[in-house]
Design a protein around this motif. Structure first.
Motif, PDB file in Angstrom:
ATOM      1  N   LEU A  37      86.912  16.324   5.966  1.00 29.92           N
ATOM      2  CA  LEU A  37      87.452  17.330   5.062  1.00 29.92           C
ATOM      3  C   LEU A  37      88.742  17.973   5.572  1.00 29.92           C
ATOM      4  CD1 LEU A  37      84.103  19.020   3.943  1.00 29.92           C
ATOM      5  CD2 LEU A  37      85.488  17.345   2.683  1.00 29.92           C
ATOM      6  N   SER A  38      89.139  17.630   6.788  1.00 31.07           N
ATOM      7  CA  SER A  38      90.420  18.109   7.318  1.00 31.07           C
ATOM      8  C   SER A  38      91.551  17.130   7.048  1.00 31.07           C
ATOM      9  CB  SER A  38      90.308  18.363   8.828  1.00 31.07           C
ATOM     10  OG  SER A  38      89.383  19.398   9.096  1.00 31.07           O
ATOM     11  N   ASP A  39      91.245  16.031   6.376  1.00 28.68           N
ATOM     12  CA  ASP A  39      92.243  15.023   6.040  1.00 28.68           C
ATOM     13  C   ASP A  39      92.937  15.432   4.739  1.00 28.68           C
ATOM     14  OD1 ASP A  39      93.732  12.791   5.371  1.00 28.68           O
ATOM     15  OD2 ASP A  39      92.156  11.365   5.878  1.00 28.68           O
ATOM     16  N   ALA A  40      94.244  15.570   4.789  1.00 24.10           N
ATOM     17  CA  ALA A  40      94.997  15.992   3.603  1.00 24.10           C
ATOM     18  C   ALA A  40      94.995  14.943   2.498  1.00 24.10           C
ATOM     19  CB  ALA A  40      96.432  16.328   3.998  1.00 24.10           C
ATOM     20  N   ARG A  41      94.594  13.724   2.792  1.00 29.13           N
ATOM     21  CA  ARG A  41      94.430  12.720   1.743  1.00 29.13           C
ATOM     22  C   ARG A  41      93.156  12.981   0.941  1.00 29.13           C
ATOM     23  NH1 ARG A  41      98.770   9.265   0.503  1.00 29.13           N
ATOM     24  NH2 ARG A  41      99.573   8.256   2.379  1.00 29.13           N
ATOM     25  N   VAL A  42      92.159  13.581   1.591  1.00 30.12           N
ATOM     26  CA  VAL A  42      90.875  13.853   0.939  1.00 30.12           C
ATOM     27  C   VAL A  42      90.921  15.191   0.213  1.00 30.12           C
ATOM     28  CG1 VAL A  42      88.399  14.205   1.322  1.00 30.12           C
ATOM     29  CG2 VAL A  42      89.647  12.464   2.637  1.00 30.12           C
ATOM     30  N   ILE A  43      91.287  16.234   0.923  1.00 33.04           N
ATOM     31  CA  ILE A  43      91.507  17.566   0.330  1.00 33.04           C
ATOM     32  C   ILE A  43      92.993  17.857   0.492  1.00 33.04           C
ATOM     33  CG2 ILE A  43      90.920  20.002   0.378  1.00 33.04           C
ATOM     34  CD1 ILE A  43      88.572  18.237  -0.385  1.00 33.04           C
ATOM     35  N   GLU A  44      93.725  17.730  -0.595  1.00 35.56           N
ATOM     36  CA  GLU A  44      95.183  17.784  -0.482  1.00 35.56           C
ATOM     37  C   GLU A  44      95.709  19.161  -0.099  1.00 35.56           C
ATOM     38  OE1 GLU A  44      96.934  16.118  -3.981  1.00 35.56           O
ATOM     39  OE2 GLU A  44      96.268  14.080  -3.497  1.00 35.56           O
ATOM     40  N   ASP A  45      95.050  20.205  -0.556  1.00 40.84           N
ATOM     41  CA  ASP A  45      95.488  21.558  -0.213  1.00 40.84           C
ATOM     42  C   ASP A  45      94.778  21.997   1.065  1.00 40.84           C
ATOM     43  OD1 ASP A  45      96.307  24.152  -0.010  1.00 40.84           O
ATOM     44  OD2 ASP A  45      95.503  24.812  -1.944  1.00 40.84           O
ATOM     45  N   GLN A  46      95.446  21.819   2.186  1.00 38.36           N
ATOM     46  CA  GLN A  46      94.895  22.186   3.486  1.00 38.36           C
ATOM     47  C   GLN A  46      95.426  23.547   3.938  1.00 38.36           C
ATOM     48  OE1 GLN A  46      92.717  20.512   5.750  1.00 38.36           O
ATOM     49  NE2 GLN A  46      92.202  19.117   4.062  1.00 38.36           N
TER      50      GLN A  46
END
Length: 345
Positions: free
Chosen positions: A47-56
């Motif tokens: 969930l820290s991957d910006a590809r998975v959750i784009e708004d980090q």
């Protein structure tokens, strides 16, 4: 005028170890242990991957660390325990991906210059460990194989991101190739067809319809240009043609939504509820977007969605296994790999 010397077309005498080609099969990932600490480590990386959750941004980080990683690991650990491979003390996804790599290596065993390994995008064995192992075995060329039939930035692209990050740290980089998505490849559609028909022949009932459930995605990602939805549609339409079914007998749905944003619809769980209430009593579900059975197929579909269907009036439910390391599944991987290795082997 001096006559130019003829070109030397003979292959140089290079030690075979220097001509080795590595093949790295990569799937999504899994916790190392089926408990809260293991799931927490996995979810944090995922969930820290910006590809998975784009708004980090700061809000997401506060939610992730202050809420999600404090509560969700406990509940997800219970789900993993339902499907865990206790004999090997690992998730089925890890067991199956290892077997896929071993069977591919056996198929390619007559080519002693080809080395096969496997990795997970999140968790272990890591992509870095896989690439390091291939390089240590003398591989100067590597084919990365993201095991996702349909392309999306949150799956295929993030595998490439990590591969590139690993290579960016190397002074002496191997030459790289990446297999393309294979969402309507003839071998893939044929393997799905054989798998579906073989499974249906084992059932004591005849499903009234089949649901093709794909992993979901926020609708906004598609609106920004991700081709994932169109690939899922193309897979489903190809399957309908091959099976001789229309859109009333082979339905397309999306599962595994997370958070409050709108995701791709129709939702699998809501479809199960609706179909049962409309009088459908016998159903089968296939998950064409997953190359190997995992939490989302073995627990979410085969258990959770089966319960939703039966709770609302459905009677008979069957989850069709993924292609996994079956003969049809291995035919797909072999075909894909040999096609992309042309010119290298």
């Amino acid at each position: 005028m001096t006559t130019p010397a003829p070109l030397n077309t003979a292959k140089p005498a290079v030690p075979s170890a220097q001509l080795r080609v590595g093949v790295l099969l990569v799937n999504l990932g899994t916790p190392d242990t089926a408990d809260a600490p293991g799931v927490r480590v996995y979810l944090k990386e995922f969930l820290s991957d910006a590809r998975v959750i784009e708004d980090q941004g700061l809000i997401w980080k506060a939610v992730l660390n202050g809420i999600i990683l404090r509560s969700r690991p406990r509940t997800k650990a219970l789900d993993y325990q339902k499907i865990w491979n206790n004999e090997r003390n690992e998730s089925p996804l890890k067991t199956i991906t290892r077997s896929q790599a071993e069977k591919l290596a056996a198929v390619l065993s007559d080519r002693d210059h080809v080395v096969v390994d496997w990795a997970m995008r999140y968790g272990n064995p890591s992509i870095k460990a896989g690439i390091d192992a291939l390089i240590a075995k003398g591989c100067e060329r590597i084919l990365a194989v993201p095991l996702y039939p349909q392309y999306s930035a949150s799956t295929s692209a993030t595998v490439c991101d990590e591969v590139f990050r690993v290579l960016a740290r190397l002074r002496n980089q191997p030459t790289l190739r990446v297999t393309p998505p294979y969402y309507e490849d003839e071998a893939y559609i044929e393997a799905l067809t054989v798998s579906i028909e073989t499974h249906l022949a084992t059932l004591s009932f005849k499903p009234e319809l089949i649901v093709a459930s794909f992993h979901g995605m926020p609708k906004s990602y598609v609106e920004k240009g991700d081709p994932y939805q169109s690939h899922c549609v193309a897979t489903t339409e190809a399957l309908r043609r091959r099976l001789g079914m229309d859109d009333t007998r082979l339905l397309l749905t999306f599962q595994s939504r997370f958070g409050n944003d709108e995701w791709l619809q129709p939702y699998t769980d809501k479809t199960m509820e609706r179909l049962a209430r409309e009088g459908v009593r016998r159903i089968a579900v296939v998950t064409p977007g997953f190359s190997a059975d995992c939490l989302e197929t073995l627990e979410e579909i085969a258990q959770e969605n089966a319960e939703i269907f039966k709770h609302n009036g459905g009677e008979q439910f069957s989850a069709i296994p993924c292609l996994n390391d079956s003969d049809p599944g291995m035919d797909v991987i072999r075909t894909l790999v040999l096609r992309e290795l042309q010119g290298w082997i």
